[in-house]
Design an enzyme around this catalytic site. Sequence first.
Site, PDB file in Angstrom:
ATOM      1  N   GLU A 110       0.820  -1.219   0.000  1.00  0.00           N
ATOM      2  CA  GLU A 110       0.000   0.000   0.000  1.00  0.00           C
ATOM      3  C   GLU A 110       0.852   1.268   0.000  1.00  0.00           C
ATOM      4  OE1 GLU A 110      -0.394  -2.649   1.850  1.00  0.00           O
ATOM      5  OE2 GLU A 110      -2.508  -3.101   2.252  1.00  0.00           O
ATOM      6  N   LYS A 145       0.798 -12.174  23.658  1.00  0.00           N
ATOM      7  CA  LYS A 145       0.445 -11.537  24.929  1.00  0.00           C
ATOM      8  C   LYS A 145       0.385 -12.600  26.029  1.00  0.00           C
ATOM      9  CE  LYS A 145      -2.095  -7.627  26.569  1.00  0.00           C
ATOM     10  NZ  LYS A 145      -3.148  -6.670  26.340  1.00  0.00           N
ATOM     11  N   TRP A 147       3.394  -8.000  26.619  1.00  0.00           N
ATOM     12  CA  TRP A 147       3.642  -8.282  25.207  1.00  0.00           C
ATOM     13  C   TRP A 147       5.025  -8.901  25.003  1.00  0.00           C
ATOM     14  CZ3 TRP A 147      -0.445  -8.167  22.313  1.00  0.00           C
ATOM     15  CH2 TRP A 147      -1.474  -7.248  22.555  1.00  0.00           C
TER      16      TRP A 147
HETATM   17  P1  AMP Z   1       3.549  -6.551   1.853  1.00  0.00           P
HETATM   18  O1  AMP Z   1       2.513  -5.554   1.621  1.00  0.00           O
HETATM   19  O2  AMP Z   1       3.150  -7.937   1.436  1.00  0.00           O
HETATM   20  O3  AMP Z   1       4.841  -6.143   1.277  1.00  0.00           O
HETATM   21  O4  AMP Z   1       3.757  -6.673   3.423  1.00  0.00           O
HETATM   22  C1  AMP Z   1       3.962  -5.556   4.230  1.00  0.00           C
HETATM   23  C2  AMP Z   1       4.287  -5.982   5.622  1.00  0.00           C
HETATM   24  O5  AMP Z   1       5.522  -6.698   5.660  1.00  0.00           O
HETATM   25  C3  AMP Z   1       4.510  -4.844   6.586  1.00  0.00           C
HETATM   26  O6  AMP Z   1       3.307  -4.308   7.081  1.00  0.00           O
HETATM   27  C4  AMP Z   1       5.330  -5.496   7.678  1.00  0.00           C
HETATM   28  O7  AMP Z   1       4.537  -6.243   8.559  1.00  0.00           O
HETATM   29  C5  AMP Z   1       6.183  -6.468   6.888  1.00  0.00           C
HETATM   30  N1  AMP Z   1       7.501  -5.875   6.644  1.00  0.00           N
HETATM   31  C6  AMP Z   1       7.951  -5.291   5.533  1.00  0.00           C
HETATM   32  N2  AMP Z   1       9.234  -4.899   5.673  1.00  0.00           N
HETATM   33  C7  AMP Z   1       9.599  -5.227   6.934  1.00  0.00           C
HETATM   34  C8  AMP Z   1      10.796  -5.061   7.699  1.00  0.00           C
HETATM   35  N3  AMP Z   1      11.896  -4.533   7.185  1.00  0.00           N
HETATM   36  N4  AMP Z   1      10.783  -5.477   8.981  1.00  0.00           N
HETATM   37  C9  AMP Z   1       9.682  -6.042   9.530  1.00  0.00           C
HETATM   38  N5  AMP Z   1       8.534  -6.245   8.852  1.00  0.00           N
HETATM   39  C10 AMP Z   1       8.488  -5.838   7.574  1.00  0.00           C
END
Ligand code: AMP
Length: 550
Positions: free
Chosen positions: A338, A446, A451
């Site tokens: 997004e 949790k 947490w």
């Molecule tokens: P997507 O839209 O499939 O690319 O997924 C997005 C989600 O991936 C984010 O909201 C995070 O939860 C996770 N995400 C992306 N980059 C990272 C990162 N560097 N560290 C931790 N989580 C990440």
Amino acid sequence: MTMLQETPPLDGQMMQGALSIPAIMDYAADVHGGARILSATVEGGLHDYSLVDASKRIARLAHALRAMGIGPGDRVATLAWNGYRHFELYYAIAGIGAVCHTINPRLFPEQIAWIVNHAEDRALFFDLTFAPLVDGLAEHLPRRMQRVFLSDEAHRPETCAEDVLAYESLIEGHPDSIDWPDLPETAAAGLCYTSGTTGDPKGALYSHRSTVLHAMSAILGIPQAFGSAKRILPVVPLFHVNAWGLPYACPLSGTDLVFPGPHLDGKSLFDLMETTGTTGAWGVPTVWAGLIEEIRQRGRKPKALEMLLIGGSAVPPAMISALEDFDIRTIHGWGMTEMSPIGTCTRPIAGASREDRIANAIPQGKRLFGLEMKIVGEDGTPQPHDGTAQGELLVRGPAVVNGYFNAPDASKAAFDAEGWFRTGDVARIDSAGRLQIVDRTKDLIKSGGEWISSLDLENLATAHPSVAQAAAIAVPHPKWDERPVLAVVPADKEKGVDEADLLAQMARHLAKWQMPDAVITMDSLPMTATGKISKKDLRSRINVDFGDDT
Ligand code: AMP
């Protein structure tokens, strides 16, 4: 930033040059025309051409699309690896005002059919690899959808019906220049559905403006990656969030692109990086394990490789350190479909020691230009950026969606009252603007009202030499509500995981109540279609019964 309420500001007296995708290609061909695009092809071999040559084929394709009856606003789907023809589709489709809808071929066929029908795609361009998939889908595709395979007649897949066209025949004979139409910069240019862990997939509909601004912000945020002396290999697919903007940022900055095609194992990536002189590569953490293994076996890195940009999931510190052993720097990025997708990235510190470089790459870094971030408590109250307070992360900016494509209910739920987008991530932000993702809201554990971050447990577990991959999940517990359970994949299948030593090492960094109650060794962890560990599938596979063990 606050909105001006009463007195309207004075209008500036400047022209309104459109921020458009064809403007990127016109500029790139003019200013960086000699930059190369190299592609490991599905047919075999390395294809190599300049941006000027690419722009000519893009013009021919744009004419061909129009001749097919594709016009402004039409969605055109792709099912393809990273390669030059897919790149051409990006520019030609958007250039004529249509929408390039990239589809993830790793989704289940039913999901692909659902997405194609939801998007009402008019045409589908696919790589030879996916001919059987497209065949199988035929009766679920819109009836008048035109299909084109990305090769020439000589490579026509046996099963393809006669009305399926060959890409090379399609573009043949069309003029290799074009006057792009004047498009409003807010016009839709690209469409990508999120894999969506709950509910139906949701479409992020990028505009020309958001795409250009995102590419410019990426170049500003990661300047060391780009430029005429650099060659970037996107392992991150063109079929998922525009390969993190590289098909736009590279031509804009005159950076060469190296497309890896279908072979993403460690050996193939190493060989391709070596022969092409790749300086940087971008992708999710899971794809780098194979490359690191290959580097260790050969005792050296691909000769020109300087940095990896890793994002999409948190980068385990052990991975950053393994790359440092071979003099490869890590840039850690965070983002979402997004958000076009990059939101933040780490910035190198000049003259930093190895330890400082590793410590700097562990959090998710600082925001790109244009993006605003806030963290809020459970009641929506903004939390301080002091590195301690944590809450849900919300964002807004010119490269963030303001709704989902044809999904009013999902759109409503995704924003707060002020229009900020809810990321679903829990995070801290420190006074220097550094973002630290703690977890996904739904992955936090949790226990007894406290947490526990699954990410912390995973980072500690993968720091142990006997562990290749780790995932922590919450398991229901009669007394504590939830307790953490750790699933691990051994680095060496025969030796397995040294559980006692792993737990002893983790105990040095965790309080007793934060320690996992069980460690389960698995041959592999379930993955999502975008190469992330699927906690949803893991939860359904792991069944620990704490009984009345109170
Ligand atoms: P997507 O839209 O499939 O690319 O997924 C997005 C989600 O991936 C984010 O909201 C995070 O939860 C996770 N995400 C992306 N980059 C990272 C990162 N560097 N560290 C931790 N989580 C990440």
